[in-house]
Design an enzyme around this catalytic site. Structure first.
Site, mmCIF file in Angstrom:
data_model
loop_
_atom_site.group_PDB
_atom_site.id
_atom_site.type_symbol
_atom_site.label_atom_id
_atom_site.label_comp_id
_atom_site.label_asym_id
_atom_site.label_seq_id
_atom_site.Cartn_x
_atom_site.Cartn_y
_atom_site.Cartn_z
ATOM 1 N N GLU A 32 46.379 42.810 30.635
ATOM 2 C CA GLU A 32 47.073 43.009 29.285
ATOM 3 C C GLU A 32 47.609 42.124 28.341
ATOM 4 O O GLU A 32 47.791 42.006 27.305
ATOM 5 C CB GLU A 32 47.673 44.547 29.390
ATOM 6 C CG GLU A 32 46.653 45.611 29.823
ATOM 7 C CD GLU A 32 47.141 46.628 30.545
ATOM 8 O OE1 GLU A 32 47.062 47.636 29.805
ATOM 9 O OE2 GLU A 32 47.648 46.775 31.488
ATOM 10 N N ASN A 92 41.924 34.548 41.044
ATOM 11 C CA ASN A 92 40.726 33.631 40.771
ATOM 12 C C ASN A 92 40.949 33.006 39.540
ATOM 13 O O ASN A 92 40.698 33.663 38.568
ATOM 14 C CB ASN A 92 39.552 34.622 40.975
ATOM 15 C CG ASN A 92 38.251 33.946 40.694
ATOM 16 O OD1 ASN A 92 37.824 33.166 39.961
ATOM 17 N ND2 ASN A 92 37.114 34.495 41.704
ATOM 18 N N ARG A 130 50.728 34.588 40.968
ATOM 19 C CA ARG A 130 49.665 33.914 41.544
ATOM 20 C C ARG A 130 48.346 34.272 40.816
ATOM 21 O O ARG A 130 48.090 35.752 40.635
ATOM 22 C CB ARG A 130 49.408 34.284 42.982
ATOM 23 C CG ARG A 130 48.265 33.710 43.688
ATOM 24 C CD ARG A 130 48.112 34.000 45.015
ATOM 25 N NE ARG A 130 46.749 33.684 45.415
ATOM 26 C CZ ARG A 130 46.275 34.142 46.674
ATOM 27 N NH1 ARG A 130 46.800 35.110 47.360
ATOM 28 N NH2 ARG A 130 44.969 33.826 46.959
ATOM 29 N N ILE A 131 47.623 33.516 40.488
ATOM 30 C CA ILE A 131 46.214 33.857 39.690
ATOM 31 C C ILE A 131 45.266 33.911 40.945
ATOM 32 O O ILE A 131 44.820 32.765 41.592
ATOM 33 C CB ILE A 131 45.612 32.769 38.718
ATOM 34 C CG1 ILE A 131 46.742 32.631 37.829
ATOM 35 C CG2 ILE A 131 44.381 33.377 38.203
ATOM 36 C CD1 ILE A 131 47.318 34.081 37.004
ATOM 37 N N ILE A 150 36.310 47.283 36.565
ATOM 38 C CA ILE A 150 36.101 47.554 34.963
ATOM 39 C C ILE A 150 35.572 46.458 34.481
ATOM 40 O O ILE A 150 35.752 46.411 33.018
ATOM 41 C CB ILE A 150 37.158 48.411 34.247
ATOM 42 C CG1 ILE A 150 38.486 47.507 34.443
ATOM 43 C CG2 ILE A 150 37.330 49.673 34.998
ATOM 44 C CD1 ILE A 150 39.676 48.191 33.682
ATOM 45 N N GLN A 203 39.216 36.899 31.936
ATOM 46 C CA GLN A 203 39.856 37.945 31.761
ATOM 47 C C GLN A 203 40.935 37.719 30.619
ATOM 48 O O GLN A 203 41.220 38.535 29.639
ATOM 49 C CB GLN A 203 40.492 38.662 32.712
ATOM 50 C CG GLN A 203 40.803 40.193 32.288
ATOM 51 C CD GLN A 203 41.633 40.733 33.744
ATOM 52 O OE1 GLN A 203 41.885 40.201 34.711
ATOM 53 N NE2 GLN A 203 41.777 41.943 33.594
ATOM 54 N N PHE A 207 39.117 49.434 28.987
ATOM 55 C CA PHE A 207 40.270 49.184 28.188
ATOM 56 C C PHE A 207 41.426 50.283 27.936
ATOM 57 O O PHE A 207 41.946 50.243 27.101
ATOM 58 C CB PHE A 207 39.768 48.859 26.807
ATOM 59 C CG PHE A 207 38.756 47.731 27.035
ATOM 60 C CD1 PHE A 207 38.673 46.544 27.398
ATOM 61 C CD2 PHE A 207 37.499 47.991 26.394
ATOM 62 C CE1 PHE A 207 38.034 45.454 27.621
ATOM 63 C CE2 PHE A 207 36.389 46.877 26.474
ATOM 64 C CZ PHE A 207 36.697 45.707 26.853
ATOM 65 N N LYS A 223 38.599 31.532 37.823
ATOM 66 C CA LYS A 223 37.413 31.602 36.840
ATOM 67 C C LYS A 223 37.516 33.200 36.037
ATOM 68 O O LYS A 223 37.440 33.350 35.206
ATOM 69 C CB LYS A 223 35.921 31.505 37.547
ATOM 70 C CG LYS A 223 34.795 31.392 36.964
ATOM 71 C CD LYS A 223 33.812 30.909 37.758
ATOM 72 C CE LYS A 223 32.574 30.571 36.975
ATOM 73 N NZ LYS A 223 31.400 30.210 37.543
ATOM 74 N N LYS A 254 50.862 39.014 39.482
ATOM 75 C CA LYS A 254 51.567 40.142 38.561
ATOM 76 C C LYS A 254 50.736 40.691 37.612
ATOM 77 O O LYS A 254 51.091 41.565 36.976
ATOM 78 C CB LYS A 254 52.587 39.148 37.721
ATOM 79 C CG LYS A 254 54.021 38.669 38.355
ATOM 80 C CD LYS A 254 54.727 37.536 37.644
ATOM 81 C CE LYS A 254 56.163 37.855 37.297
ATOM 82 N NZ LYS A 254 56.465 36.992 36.445
#
Lengths: 281, 739
Positions: free
Chosen positions: B701, B627, B624-625, B462, B634, B236, B629, B697
């Site tokens: 956060e 993944n 674009r994501i 992480i 996240q 974090f 899942k 992107k």
């Protein structure tokens, strides 16, 4: 030095000869230890069979010094113990409940100990064993202040004893903290109400924790509730002056003023919950 | 475009079975590790007058007590601008309570603990400023704001005059407390010298950053330092820079000539590795009666240490989030005798957008306007601060899809007008925004004779899913199932990658991995086409494709062969290629940000002031994501992080000693399962061809941003009480409620 006796006599003997800190579930022992190493003798009482389990006897219920929160939750106990069971379910997660003992919670003597208000409402007593034999103290004479008990040198807690006087009373426990669970209480309340056949209060016992150096009963409130017809609820009868025994402080968790106001609210809710909720299945 | 995958974590099994090894679990090859325990200051300012280590040294097993008097001297000048150069036992200064002043080194952890307790410190005390005031005076301008990359203040138009003349004004101060990251894994370092080479296992968000710092401190070529960090139990931001305990472990190992392990205690994690600083933010909004913003002024003050500099960039989002001709933002620092603050999940945006989006809610109420309508009225179609177009911005769809899923229209505008039994119900929303970051990265991909592949990149995982995304990229480009791809990361022996911070890992490393994959693929296709024994012989590599571990003809998919067959015939052990990628011109051409909309329903107990979040819907557009899942997981985590910020988290400092009083997980309240309701995450479709070759992107956060504001706005809607001082604890709320 680490010693793990199997009988109470051996434990008392060890305490007399070498002294030592008593270790049961370890959930307070190690937390209190912080970043320091464990020095000095340790007396692990977890192998003493006589300290284990919860037994219903003729005139009392005996909670052994090594009985865990999980055992309390699982035990077949009368509705008056529902508050204690609810408190047990709030002590840490399952791993803590499986290890931590109720007697240890009392010996740790935190003002925020979850086990204390329900046991005060049950008129619990503590059985102590020491070199001079066995003695018994009411719970409110056992815990003397923050981190301070009436344990004499060489003495250990053997059991918590609850008289079988109020078994049919309904009981309820309420806890308020900065988050929903796994939290040190801002205020907690244990209430127990017995009604007579006409629906009037035959007996009421209310104890509040985290609002004074030692959790305490509210005798003026308990007297005021006696004989009241419970049909319209009891919460409205809780008055500020009933809270006179409480001496809350300002700390990182909440202000004293907030604690008092919250205690009054929670007492009312706990009392009414005793009227409405069915007995523990 | 590659379809979104929903692959499970490739390292999931290792983690749940205890097979993943974290820094503290490593041991040197020889069984000769020593344990180090830190000794900390009990005063907040002054100098160490004397240190008596005689009793500590008598503890059996103690090897040495390292103090500023005997510690190895190090070079404070070459560790990099981001590396805290204090407290490293180079002098006798005490600048905060809890500062490391000595290190006990012993053959067992217990002996080191005991010795640490017995080190006697004597001080000459100085006057200390223990707490940052709620109304700071004597503040200073940051000297190296955003690492010197941006000015700490900006103005466009005539903000003050426009505010003064505005028909409707909001003029409020918002405060956020010190917060600590509290990853589950404590910081841990195992340092081992082999001559003039240094091997360090470290819980790290930046192995190459650690390498640069240690090489600089010890005057070594970077190649002589190797940092290894295969698994990290959360960071974090707290494991981003090279905190002193890492260097102290290496110094201790050097002093005693043996490997040294140093693990911070939970309590020490409140004084040793930075924190989100307290902020006091003055926000002024001016608008015309129609709700058009005419002035935005955001003046932020954040806590800083008495040494070093870290400035929380609270105002950056205010510069660009809304369309407004007159905007002024300032950042100042308030010095206190506490440790150095640092990056914590969405540094700047998390605190700053809480203030801005609370003020926007106040403005909506002052105007009698729906909060979403107010935001749409001031929608920025280009970045007016940088005067550039956005590379992509799909915020309008975030508002729409979030509001629809949340059923925003059931909201009755009047505060205190929605109830559920005795509970007060409130609905609130806020905007989320976070910049798109990217750094240079390199990778290596190796297709092996057994038909498996290895991808190597010195990034970190992480808990975010880097292993999985790396394996996925190789799987997609080489046509391999995930169980035939092994990802290696967290090691400076691997190709260089940037810090896992600023939500940049995927955006930085994916293009490099992709390039390496394409090179391996091209070589492989060429080999097949040129091999007379291959069923694909003679075809143009352009006509070939890969799928299911095979090379095949695109038009005639049954014609082909396995990688194994090709490599065996060719007598090749592997086909390997490097890839590297770095940001191009896009940053000059575009303003690049992710956006989102947060929707929250709270229930407030009017008698106790307890706030429960009952529902949360977050709609995010982040390109674009990679993944769906791990990405969803996240995002949920980011929202929970914001919930803690809103309702429970605050580090308390004793006003008499400067000591942190709630430095435990029992007293520093992060949300637990029962605090977290159903969280719905909507991934709003967004294609961005400008940000980077993959169009990703970053999502780490963004979901934290706006969460606290949405909750505070919902609490206002429920109760009519505006809490401008986080966290929203029951005792703050109860005063204004009926009892």
């Amino acid at each position: 030095m680490y010693f793990r006796p199997t009988t109470i006599d051996e434990a008392i003997g060890a305490l007399a000869s070498q002294g030592g800190r008593i270790l049961a579930g370890g959930t307070d022992f190690f937390a209190t230890q912080g970043d320091r190493p464990v020095l000095g003798p340790v007396l692990d009482i977890s192998a003493i069979d006589a300290l284990k389990g919860i037994r219903v006897e003729a005139d009392q219920i005996r909670i052994g010094a090594c009985a865990t929160w999980s055992e309390v939750i699982a035990a077949d106990l009368p509705p008056a113990f529902d508050a204690l069971k609810a408190a047990a379910a709030e002590v840490g997660g399952w791993q803590i409940q499986n290890l931590g003992t109720i007697a240890g919670n009392l010996c740790n003597a935190s003002p925020a100990a979850d086990g204390v208000p329900p046991l005060l409402a049950l008129d619990a007593a503590i059985e102590l064993a020491g070199p001079a034999g066995t003695r018994r103290l009411p719970l409110d004479q056992f815990i003397l202040g923050p981190r301070r008990t009436a344990l004499a040198p060489g003495e250990m807690v053997v059991a918590i004893l609850v008289p079988r006087r109020f078994e049919d009373a309904r009981s309820h426990f309420m806890k308020l903290g900065g988050r929903r669970y796994l939290v040190i209480s801002i205020v907690m309340v244990a209430a127990q109400v017995a009604l007579d056949l006409q629906g009037r209060v035959a007996g009421a016992r209310v104890a509040v924790g985290s609002c004074s150096a030692v959790a305490c009963r509210l005798p003026a409130l308990e007297r005021a509730l006696l004989g009241v017809a419970a049909g319209a609820g009891l919460a409205g009868l809780v008055r500020t002056e009933h809270l006179a025994p409480l001496r809350p402080i300002d700390d990182v968790r909440a202000t004293a003023l907030y604690r008092l106001e919250a205690a009054q609210t929670l007492i009312g809710r706990a009392l009414d919950a005793c009227l409405s909720e069915p007995a523990h299945a | 475009m590659i379809p979104i995958t929903t692959a499970s974590r490739v390292d999931g099994r290792l983690k749940v079975t205890g097979g993943a090894r974290y820094a503290a679990e490593f041991a040197p090859a020889q069984d000769n590790v020593l344990h180090a325990v830190l000794v900390q200051s009990t005063i907040a300012a002054g100098r160490v007058a004397s240190i008596d280590t005689a009793r500590a040294k008598q503890v059996p097993g103690v090897v040495a007590i390292m103090t500023h008097e005997n510690a190895p001297r190090i070079d404070l000048g070459k560790a990099g601008d981001m590396t805290p150069g204090f407290p490293l036992l180079q002098d006798d200064r005490v600048m905060f309570n809890g500062q490391h002043l000595a290190v006990a080194i012993a053959t067992s952890f217990e002996a080191a603990q005991q010795a640490a307790q017995l080190v006697e410190l004597h001080y000459n005390r100085d006057e200390a400023t223990l707490l940052m005031s709620d109304n700071p005076t004597g503040t200073s301008v940051p000297q190296r704001f955003r690492n010197g990359m941006r000015p700490p203040a900006s103005t466009r138009g005539t903000p003050q005059a426009s505010f003064d003349a505005a028909a409707v004004k909001i003029d409020q101060i918002y405060r956020t407390p010190i917060e600590h990251h509290n990853p589950m894994e404590p910081h841990a370092t195992l340092a081992e010298w082999q001559g003039d080479r240094l091997l360090v296992h470290n819980a790290s968000q930046s192995v190459f950053g650690n390498r640069k710092a240690l090489a600089g401190f010890f005057g070594l070529p970077e190649d002589n330092v190797r940092i290894v960090s295969p698994f990290v139990g959360g960071g974090f931001g707290s494991k981003g820079v090279s905190w002193p305990h890492i260097t102290l472990a290496a110094m201790a190992a050097k002093l005693v000539g043996q490997p040294v392990k140093l693990v911070l205690t939970r309590r020490q994690m409140f004084t040793s590795n930075g924190y989100r600083p307290k902020t006091v933010q003055h926000v002024r909004l001016g608008a015309d009666r129609d709700g058009r913003l005419t002035a935005v002024l955001h003046d932020g003050i954040s806590q800083n240490s008495a040494y070093g500099e870290f400035s929380e960039p609270v105002g950056l989002a205010s510069e660009m989030l809304y369309s407004c001709p007159n905007v002024a933002v300032t950042h100042r620092l308030s010095k206190v005798n506490q440790g150095l603050p640092t990056f914590m999940r969405a540094p700047g945006e998390a605190s700053g957008v809480y203030a801005l989006e609370s003020a926007m809610d106040e403005l909506a109420w002052a105007l009698g306007m729906d909060p979403i309508e107010l935001r749409l009225k001031n929608y920025a179609d280009r970045d007016e601060h940088e005067d550039k177009p956005f590379s992509s911005k799909t915020l309008r769809a975030c508002y729409e899809q979030g509001a629809a899923a949340f059923d925003w229209k059931r909201r009755v505008a009047q505060p205190r007008s929605m109830r559920d039994g005795r509970l007060l119900i409130g609905l609130g929303m806020a905007t989320a925004t976070y910049p798109v970051n990217r750094s240079e990265a390199a990778a290596k991909v190796r297709l092996q004779a057994d038909g498996t592949a290895i991808v190597r990149c010195g990034s970190q995982d992480i808990g975010t899913g880097t292993y999985t995304v790396m394996a996925q990229l190789v799987g997609e480009h080489l046509g391999l199932p995930l169980d035939r791809v092994r990802a290696e990361l967290g090691d400076t022996a691997l190709p260089q990658a940037p810090v896992s911070g600023g939500s940049q890992s995927v955006a930085s490393i994916s293009p490099a991995i992709r390039e390496a994959c394409l090179a391996v693929r091209a070589q492989t296709l060429q080999l097949a086409a040129g091999d007379p024994a291959s069923p694909l012989h003679g075809l143009d590599p352009e006509e070939l494709d890969v799928a299911d571990g095979r090379i095949l003809q695109s038009a005639e998919k049954s014609r082909g062969e396995t990688y194994q067959a090709l490599l065996a015939r060719q007598g090749r052990a592997a086909i390997e290629a490097d890839g590297s990628a770095k940001p191009g011109e896009e940053k000059q051409k575009f303003s690049m940000h992710s956006f989102g909309a947060q929707f929250v329903e709270v229930a407030v107990d009017p008698d106790l002031g307890e706030v429960r979040v009952r529902r949360h819907v977050g709609a995010f557009a982040a390109g674009r994501i990679m993944n769906a899942k791990t990405g969803r997981s996240q995002m949920i985590g980011g929202i929970v992080f914001g919930m803690g910020m809103a309702l429970t988290e605050a580090t308390e400092v004793d006003p008499r000693s400067g000591r942190v009083t709630n430095a435990t997980m029992a007293d520093y309240l992060v949300p637990v399962h029962l605090d977290v309701p159903e969280i719905e995450v909507i991934m709003v479709a967004e294609q961005d061809d400008a940000v980077n070759p993959l169009g990703a992107k970053g999502i780490g956060e963004l979901p934290t941003v706006g969460t606290a504001a949405a909750i505070a706005n919902a609490v206002y809607h429920a109760t009519g009480q505006r809490i401008r001082d986080l966290p929203i604890r029951p005792d703050k709320l109860i005063d204004g409620l009926s009892i």
